[in-house]
Design an enzyme around this catalytic site. Structure first.
Site, short mmCIF file in Angstrom:
data_model
loop_
_atom_site.label_atom_id
_atom_site.label_comp_id
_atom_site.label_asym_id
_atom_site.label_seq_id
_atom_site.Cartn_x
_atom_site.Cartn_y
_atom_site.Cartn_z
N TYR A 51 -37.24 -29.86 2.33
CA TYR A 51 -38.31 -29.74 2.49
C TYR A 51 -38.89 -31.08 3.24
CZ TYR A 51 -40.80 -25.45 1.48
OH TYR A 51 -41.18 -23.97 1.59
N GLU A 53 -42.61 -31.90 4.51
CA GLU A 53 -43.83 -31.75 5.15
C GLU A 53 -44.38 -33.25 5.71
OE1 GLU A 53 -43.12 -30.24 2.34
OE2 GLU A 53 -44.32 -28.24 2.21
N ASP A 197 -48.15 -23.93 29.30
CA ASP A 197 -47.01 -23.22 28.65
C ASP A 197 -45.81 -23.12 29.40
OD1 ASP A 197 -45.24 -21.39 27.09
OD2 ASP A 197 -46.94 -20.35 26.27
N THR A 223 -40.97 -22.97 24.26
CA THR A 223 -40.14 -22.79 23.23
C THR A 223 -38.78 -23.69 23.57
OG1 THR A 223 -39.44 -20.88 24.79
CG2 THR A 223 -40.69 -20.32 22.81
N LYS A 226 -35.06 -20.63 25.67
CA LYS A 226 -34.95 -19.96 27.02
C LYS A 226 -34.09 -20.55 27.90
CE LYS A 226 -39.28 -17.22 25.95
NZ LYS A 226 -40.37 -17.78 25.08
N ARG A 232 -33.64 -21.39 18.46
CA ARG A 232 -34.98 -20.75 18.56
C ARG A 232 -36.07 -21.65 17.84
NH1 ARG A 232 -33.86 -15.77 19.92
NH2 ARG A 232 -36.22 -15.23 20.26
#
Ligand code: DSN
Length: 411
Positions: A51, A53, A197, A223, A226, A232
């Site tokens: 983790y 954060e 985008d 993203t 692609k 991903r």
């Protein structure tokens, strides 16, 4: 995957079947690709255990000595590849990247303006059923009814009338170059931020075959899976003055801990995308798309805008008297995988629209070139003519399988 096979045969076997399907299919969904083994190794690594954060050197939990370095490498590679002032590599995908940017730059109910989904925009560009259309006051621009192209005069007129705080450039089904400089002019004229985008075209931008939105935008989102051919995930690239706001929007605004295994895989993909071989890959994607579109036109297909500048082709099937759903289902039976898609000003429903959307990123990764695009166009045409002829479809399916299996992924 012996451990998986021993413990959970059911899932292991389904993954193996999917691997086979991806090998023997001709995968034409323009947002999909094949990642390298290096990217897969990072994605499947023990980094999933941690983790983190916060951001490098400003975390809420201890034990970040390796994670900080990994995330900083990913940030530096993103900035260097795309020439941006800042980068955030934590967005879990494109939709959270867009929403995180909105949270960072806007107040609830501020006005945003993006491209309408049926015209090639994205859900997260203000379409009413998505958070971007629910929590912000959204107006949508459409394509020119004559040309099905972006019409910058129409976009400007709408912006002048509506005075949005944020304008979104970018799309998920537009086959032509986007003039980001023009969008910025319009945004400046109305005092709006410009969010570009580039999810679909990021790999083409990295490879130098599509004009970059980065010099013209306040923030660029993408993203990473692609045309960019990474895991991903999502990223935001920020101009000077926008780093803190966007970082705050993504964490703590929208998300908790970043997916460190994805961050590492993004770093690997960015290294791959900075190699000369990636430039050749991006060039070949576009060459393939152009040949595929010319061949489809020769077979009597109508293409939205009559061709393509990028990796994507939108076929309008109205003249063929079949729907997008019918053709995409029939193509899937022969292992040519596409998606049904609305065409601009479509009279049919989004569940059974008039078009299909195809693209060349995945087949280009497999090593297919212009000659293979001609074969693919021929099969698409044959399937469209034999949509209910199961014998013919079975014969084509066998041909497609043999053809596709000849192209092995190198790494
Ligand atoms: N689902 C993506 C695509 O196929 O274009 C967009 O998010």
């Amino acid at each position: 995957m012996n451990n998986l096979l021993n413990f959970d045969k059911e899932i292991a076997e389904l993954i193996a079947l999917e691997e086979e399907r991806e090998k023997y299919s001709i995968r034409l969904i323009p947002s999909e690709n094949y990642v390298s083994k290096a990217v897969r190794e990072a994605t499947g690594s023990i980094l999933t255990n941690k983790y983190s954060e916060g951001y490098p050197r400003k975390r809420y939990y201890e034990g970040q000595e390796n994670i900080d370095l990994i995330e900083q490498i990913a940030i530096d590679r993103a900035k260097s590849l795309f020439g941006s002032y800042g980068a955030n590599v934590q967005a879990l995908s494109g939709a959270p990247a867009n929403l995180g940017v909105m949270l960072g730059l806007l107040k609830p109910n501020d006005k945003i303006m993006g491209m309408a989904l049926p015209h090639g925009g994205h859900l997260t560009h203000g379409w009413k059923v998505s958070a971007s259309g629910i929590y912000y006051d959204s107006v949508q621009y459409e394509l020119n009814p004559e040309t099905s192209m972006l019409d910058y005069d129409m976009i400007r007129d709408l912006a002048l009338k509506e005075k949005p705080k944020l304008i979104i450039a970018g799309s998920s089904a537009y086959p032509r170059f986007i003039d980001f400089a023009k969008f910025r002019e319009i945004a400046d004229e109305v005092g709006a931020y410009l969010l570009s985008d580039m999810a679909h075209i990021a790999g083409l931008v990295a490879g130098g075959v599509h004009p970059s939105p980065v010099p013209h935008s306040h923030v660029v989102t993408t993203t990473t899976h692609k045309t960019l051919r990474g895991p991903r995930g999502g990223m935001a690239l920020m101009a000077k003055g926008f780093v803190r706001k966007v970082n705050k929007g993504i964490f703590p605004g929208l998300q908790g801990g970043p997916h460190n295994h994805t961050t590492a895989a993004i770093a690997v993909a960015l290294k791959e995308a900075s190699q000369d071989s990636f430039k050749l890959y991006a060039q070949q994607i576009v060459k393939n798309a152009k040949v595929l579109s010319e061949e489809l036109i020769n077979h009597g297909f109508n293409l939205v805008t009559n061709g393509t500048d990028n990796h994507l082709i939108l076929i309008d099937l109205t003249n063929k008297n079949i729907s997008g759903k019918e053709l995409s289902v029939a193509l899937n039976k022969v292992h040519i995988v596409t998606n049904a898609n609305s065409v601009p000003f479509d009279k049919r429903s989004p569940m059974d629209p008039s078009g299909i959307r195809i693209g060349t990123p995945a087949v280009t990764t497999k090593g297919m070139k212009e000659t293979e695009m001609k074969e693919i166009a021929k099969w698409i045409n044959l399937v469209s003519q034999n949509i209910n002829n199961e014998t013919k479809l079975t014969k084509i399916a066998n041909e497609v399988k043999d053809f596709s299996l000849k192209f092995n992924l190198e790494n």
